[in-house]
Design an enzyme around this catalytic site. Structure first.
Site, PDB file in Angstrom:
ATOM      1  N   GLU B  14       0.829  -1.191   0.000  1.00  0.00           N
ATOM      2  CA  GLU B  14       0.000   0.000   0.000  1.00  0.00           C
ATOM      3  C   GLU B  14       0.876   1.259   0.000  1.00  0.00           C
ATOM      4  O   GLU B  14       0.457   2.314  -0.479  1.00  0.00           O
ATOM      5  CB  GLU B  14      -0.957  -0.100   1.191  1.00  0.00           C
ATOM      6  CG  GLU B  14      -1.815   1.079   1.499  1.00  0.00           C
ATOM      7  CD  GLU B  14      -1.150   1.997   2.486  1.00  0.00           C
ATOM      8  OE1 GLU B  14      -1.593   3.151   2.561  1.00  0.00           O
ATOM      9  OE2 GLU B  14      -0.181   1.578   3.152  1.00  0.00           O
ATOM     10  N   GLN B 104      -0.896   5.337  17.401  1.00  0.00           N
ATOM     11  CA  GLN B 104      -0.635   4.026  16.824  1.00  0.00           C
ATOM     12  C   GLN B 104       0.855   3.689  16.798  1.00  0.00           C
ATOM     13  O   GLN B 104       1.250   2.550  16.954  1.00  0.00           O
ATOM     14  CB  GLN B 104      -1.124   4.071  15.379  1.00  0.00           C
ATOM     15  CG  GLN B 104      -1.807   2.844  14.923  1.00  0.00           C
ATOM     16  CD  GLN B 104      -2.350   3.079  13.529  1.00  0.00           C
ATOM     17  OE1 GLN B 104      -1.679   3.651  12.675  1.00  0.00           O
ATOM     18  NE2 GLN B 104      -3.574   2.636  13.324  1.00  0.00           N
ATOM     19  N   GLN B 290      -5.947  -3.231  12.888  1.00  0.00           N
ATOM     20  CA  GLN B 290      -5.409  -2.766  14.161  1.00  0.00           C
ATOM     21  C   GLN B 290      -4.922  -3.921  15.038  1.00  0.00           C
ATOM     22  O   GLN B 290      -3.972  -3.764  15.804  1.00  0.00           O
ATOM     23  CB  GLN B 290      -6.469  -1.965  14.941  1.00  0.00           C
ATOM     24  CG  GLN B 290      -6.958  -0.709  14.242  1.00  0.00           C
ATOM     25  CD  GLN B 290      -5.842   0.283  14.034  1.00  0.00           C
ATOM     26  OE1 GLN B 290      -5.016   0.490  14.923  1.00  0.00           O
ATOM     27  NE2 GLN B 290      -5.781   0.870  12.855  1.00  0.00           N
ATOM     28  N   HIS B 316      -4.264  -2.797   2.720  1.00  0.00           N
ATOM     29  CA  HIS B 316      -3.617  -2.255   3.894  1.00  0.00           C
ATOM     30  C   HIS B 316      -3.157  -3.366   4.834  1.00  0.00           C
ATOM     31  O   HIS B 316      -2.005  -3.435   5.254  1.00  0.00           O
ATOM     32  CB  HIS B 316      -4.677  -1.406   4.616  1.00  0.00           C
ATOM     33  CG  HIS B 316      -4.174  -0.077   5.054  1.00  0.00           C
ATOM     34  ND1 HIS B 316      -3.690   0.131   6.313  1.00  0.00           N
ATOM     35  CD2 HIS B 316      -4.099   1.105   4.407  1.00  0.00           C
ATOM     36  CE1 HIS B 316      -3.346   1.399   6.425  1.00  0.00           C
ATOM     37  NE2 HIS B 316      -3.571   2.009   5.282  1.00  0.00           N
TER      38      HIS B 316
END
Lengths: 526, 350
Positions: B14, B104, B290, B316
């Protein structure tokens, strides 16, 4: 590197109709802090006292969208933000008071906001280096779109743009070629000299001093410099050339500075003079060393003040010209001997260029030979050619030490003129070349002896001397002959090294040096 | 620690900021030095942008790291962490960039640090292309807490593009080792709601959004809410759909923006929610993305990560999996069956 931006709070653009809608409004001062690829660490935002509230609001919004940015507000009020003098003065004062740290900070000048006059002033300050930064121009997003829009950084250093740099390089090449009359000279020292002259000629209006032996091309070069500046629209006036050796007595003053009617016997009409004629143009004073002391004083004033009195006039006239002076003399020596004003020399030798004689750039004889032939053909309308064999023979002679080229290009020009005139059917044969070589040798022979023997004649046997020693000894003898005592001469000759000695015994050093050549002080000064 | 740099091609898969953030996060966790090349190559504005730089600086702080290439536009970055330092401080993101993306980058390391952290994040809290705050608080943090640490969050102020100015705090009580889990069933749906959040804009926008959603979802009226009293520096609107099940909570979001009608914004969230419900899996595509990182760390620490059932993986997530395999050197398997994917991180659990 810290990125610092300068900008004016936009009285119109940075304001929105109402507070609630401000985030839908493109506000350049806020928007330039919203770009993901542009981090402004410090924003020096200049605002009008009447807009203090807006300034604080904009600063708060910048902090919200760009916590990395430190906004510093500067109150600077213009009575009339469209008045050039006031705006430039105000911004100039701001820039002058600002502590720039170009070694650790980079600067951007936002020219998106402010009146057009303010934008122009910011541009001028950036362009002149008062604000050592690049320009920042922001644009709003496209219709019906939100966001920070776009921005452009404009570097005014034109050399950073490849295409422009290439164009400038070409332009410079053309200028260089022009200064050399299109002759493809090969001598590296001469070519770099011309490059320097080109740079100075384009960028400066200060006087130039061209030194060099007679016939080295001083006059041609001066004219070429004038023509180059004329092409670049830097000079509107005329090229006025005068050889100072031809100016004598009252006539000198009058020729240079002009005179009033009745200024002296015979002055029946008013005369403007050469300085006045050169107004807005260029004055080339050849053989400036020959100028009388009175004329030198007047000239100095005319250069410095751009004003002078004509002979017999009680009012000054103005003339703004660029001066090029030429000389084949050592002007410093003329100053020492009291024949040339030191202050005038100081004023004209800011840029001194020494044109080498032809003998010092023998690799340039071939291209110059070609040039002279073309010139002859152009002048007489008769094409003259020189075959390969003849050319080789001529160059074989011309490029070696055997050819003295005492009058430099004048000699070459004369040689070509003679050969071309005698050339039957427009062809210069090898026989013609041989004849010419003999002519030149005859012409130079006595001179060679004369030049060399000038100071050492009768003192030493020059045939037993290395060139290295001869040159040194000539200078030593010259100084000795000028001085009253051997100590005096020693002081001058060892002026540098003597300071390093606890007990400088200059007389003894000099005596020992002379003894190496079987010479004594007494013999020199008898 | 060796000087050996683990080189990562930032243009793979990505090819965006995600590779950068995950690489930094994993470098912090493993203590390994990384070198990123071709960062965001091929993007309109390649290299590090301001929001990435903020993430890099935060990682440098947490990892007491040496860094090279941390400049705007830089396409190469070397990062050598020396520690994991728990911290108490505020990180601010400019240009209304997402504060959740900064989190993150540093959260995984803070989960296994040797002391608690309390951090405050400022900037955008509800940005497109980033997990919104509500997703983190409702969906992601409870699952993290299932792995050992205690993460709690509080939203002080919403931050929307373009004004930004949002603010939330996150308190982290770490654990030395993350314990993986298995999440294969959604269980019974206990609660569902659809909420339109409106800040400094007309509440009509919110009403139109819930009307549009109600038409598609046929949920009881009590499931739909408009909150038009959202405090924020600038205008903003999001439409949130929350689905609480026995074993997991999911959040789907539509982002209000100039040029998009309220109905369209609502429908974007509705479409995602319906697709999730139809798949019958516990984990939606964003949550899957996640979860890969913490489960990967658990697998790296103990050999056993865990597994979950999800919808078909996004590009992703695929990029993410490749990165985890490469840096953590752990196996990750993906088995697809129709609209369901079983992802196993680390060794198979018994």
């Amino acid at each position: 590197m810290k990125q610092v931006a300068f900008g004016l709070l936009g009285s119109r653009l940075d304001q929105s109709i109402d507070d609630a809608n401000r985030w839908q409004t493109w506000r350049p001062s806020v928007a330039i802090c919203q770009h993901e690829d542009l981090l402004i660490d410090q924003f020096e935002l200049i605002y009008d006292a009447a807009m203090a509230r807006l300034a604080n609001g904009v600063a708060d919004d910048i902090r919200s969208v760009s916590p990395e940015t430190e906004v510093r507000l500067h109150e600077l009020t213009f009575q009339d933000p469209w008045d050039f003098e006031e705006v430039y003065g105000g911004l100039h004062a701001f820039a002058s008071a600002y502590a720039f740290r170009p070694e650790s900070e980079r600067y951007l000048v936002n020219i998106t906001t402010g009146t057009h006059v303010q934008q122009i002033c910011l541009f001028l300050l950036a362009e002149s280096g008062h604000i050592p930064g690049r320009l920042l121009q922001a644009s709003p997003p496209r219709r019906q779109q939100e966001g920070q829009g776009t921005y452009r950084i404009i570097d005014l250093d034109l050399s950073r743009y490849d295409q422009l740099a290439a164009r400038f390089a070409l332009e410079q090449q053309e200028s260089l070629s022009f200064l050399k009359s299109g002759i493809q000279t090969r001598n590296a020292a001469f070519n770099s000299l011309i490059e320097q002259i080109e740079r100075v000629a384009i960028n400066s209006r200060a006087p130039l001093l061209i030194t060099g032996p007679t016939g080295a091309g001083k006059s041609q070069l001066a004219r070429r410099v004038f023509e180059l500046k004329q092409q670049r629209r830097q000079l509107a006036g005329r090229f006025v050339e005068v050889n100072c050796a031809t100016l004598r007595g009252d006539q000198a003053m009058s020729a240079l500075f002009g005179h009033e009617k009745g200024a002296y016997t015979g002055a029946t009409t008013k005369r403007d003079g050469l300085l006045r004629a050169a107004d807005g143009g260029m004055l080339f004073l050849d053989e400036i060393g020959e100028l009388g002391l009175d004329e030198q004083a007047m000239l100095l004033r005319a250069i410095e003040e751009k004003r002078f009195f004509a002979v017999g006039a009680d009012r000054e006239v103005a003339s703004d010209f660029q001066l090029i002076a030429g000389t084949n003399r050592d002007l410093q020596r003329a100053v020492d001997e009291g024949r040339f004003r030191e202050d005038l020399l100081a004023r004209i030798n800011l840029w001194t260029f020494c044109l080498p004689g032809l003998a010092e750039r023998r690799e340039d004889i071939a291209p110059n030979l070609e040039y002279e032939l073309t010139q002859f053909s152009a002048k007489t309308g008769q094409v003259v050619r020189m075959n390969k064999e003849a050319t080789q023979r001529f160059l074989q002679f011309a490029e070696t030490e055997a050819a003295a080229w005492r009058a430099n290009f004048r000699d070459l020009n004369a040689a070509v003129t003679r050969m071309a005139t005698l050339a039957a059917g427009g062809r210069i044969s090898i026989d013609l070349v041989e004849e010419e070589i003999k002519r030149l040798q005859t012409q130079w022979r006595p001179c060679v002896v004369n030049q060399r023997g000038r100071s050492l004649h009768g003192l030493v046997d020059e045939s037993q001397l290395d060139n290295f020693d001869r040159v040194q000894l000539e200078e030593v003898v010259r100084v000795c002959r000028q001085c009253k005592t051997i100590s005096d001469a020693g002081r001058k000759l060892f002026a540098v090294s003597r300071t390093l000695k606890a007990k400088p015994n200059d007389a003894d050093r000099l005596r020992k040096y002379l003894a190496r050549f079987d010479l004594t002080w007494e013999a020199l000064n008898s | 620690m060796t000087d050996q740099l683990h080189t990562i091609d930032g243009s793979q898969g990505e090819g965006g900021g995600q590779i950068l953030r995950s690489s930094l996060a994993l470098a912090l966790v493993t203590g390994r030095a990384v070198r990123l090349e071709n960062i965001r190559a091929g993007r309109e504005k390649p290299g590090l942008m301001r929001q990435h730089l903020t993430a890099v600086r935060a990682a440098v702080e947490i990892g007491a790291a040496e860094v090279e290439g941390d400049e705007i536009g830089s396409q190469t970055l070397s990062f050598r962490p020396t520690a994991i330092r728990p911290c108490q401080r505020t990180f601010s993101v400019g240009t209304a960039g997402s504060a959740t993306l900064v989190l993150q980058t540093i959260l995984p390391a803070l989960l296994i640090a040797d002391g608690p952290s309390e951090i405050v994040l400022e900037g955008g809290t509800h940005n497109p292309w980033a997990p919104p705050y509500d997703f983190l608080a409702q969906s992601f943090f409870p699952l993290i807490n299932r792995m050992g640490p205690r993460v709690s969050a509080g939203l002080e102020r919403h931050g929307f593009y373009p004004a930004g100015g949002g603010r939330f705090s996150v308190a982290i009580e770490p654990t030395p080792q993350l314990v993986g889990f298995e999440l294969l069933e959604r269980g019974e749906i206990l609660h569902r709601s659809a909420t339109a959040l409106v800040a400094n804009l007309s509440s009509r926008i919110g009403r139109r959004e819930i009307e549009a959603a109600a038409e598609k979802l046929s949920w009881p009226d009590s499931a739909f809410h408009v909150d038009a009293s959202i405090e924020s520096a600038g205008p903003g609107n999001v439409f949130l759909i929350e689905i609480h099940s026995e074993h997991v909570r999911e959040v789907f979001t539509g982002f209000g923006r100039l040029g998009a009608t309220a109905e369209r914004v609502a429908n974007e969230a509705v479409k995602e929610a319906r697709s999730y419900l139809a798949a019958g899996v516990p984990v939606g595509p964003y949550l899957a993305d996640q979860l890969l990182l913490p489960l990967g760390i658990a697998a790296w620490q103990t050999g056993q990560g865990g597994s979950f059932a999800t919808q078909p993986l996004t590009r992703h997530s695929q990029t993410h999996i490749d990165l985890l395999r490469s840096i953590l050197e752990i196996p990750i398997s993906v088995e697809r069956e129709g609209n369901c994917c079983l992802v196993t991180v680390g060794k198979e659990m018994r």
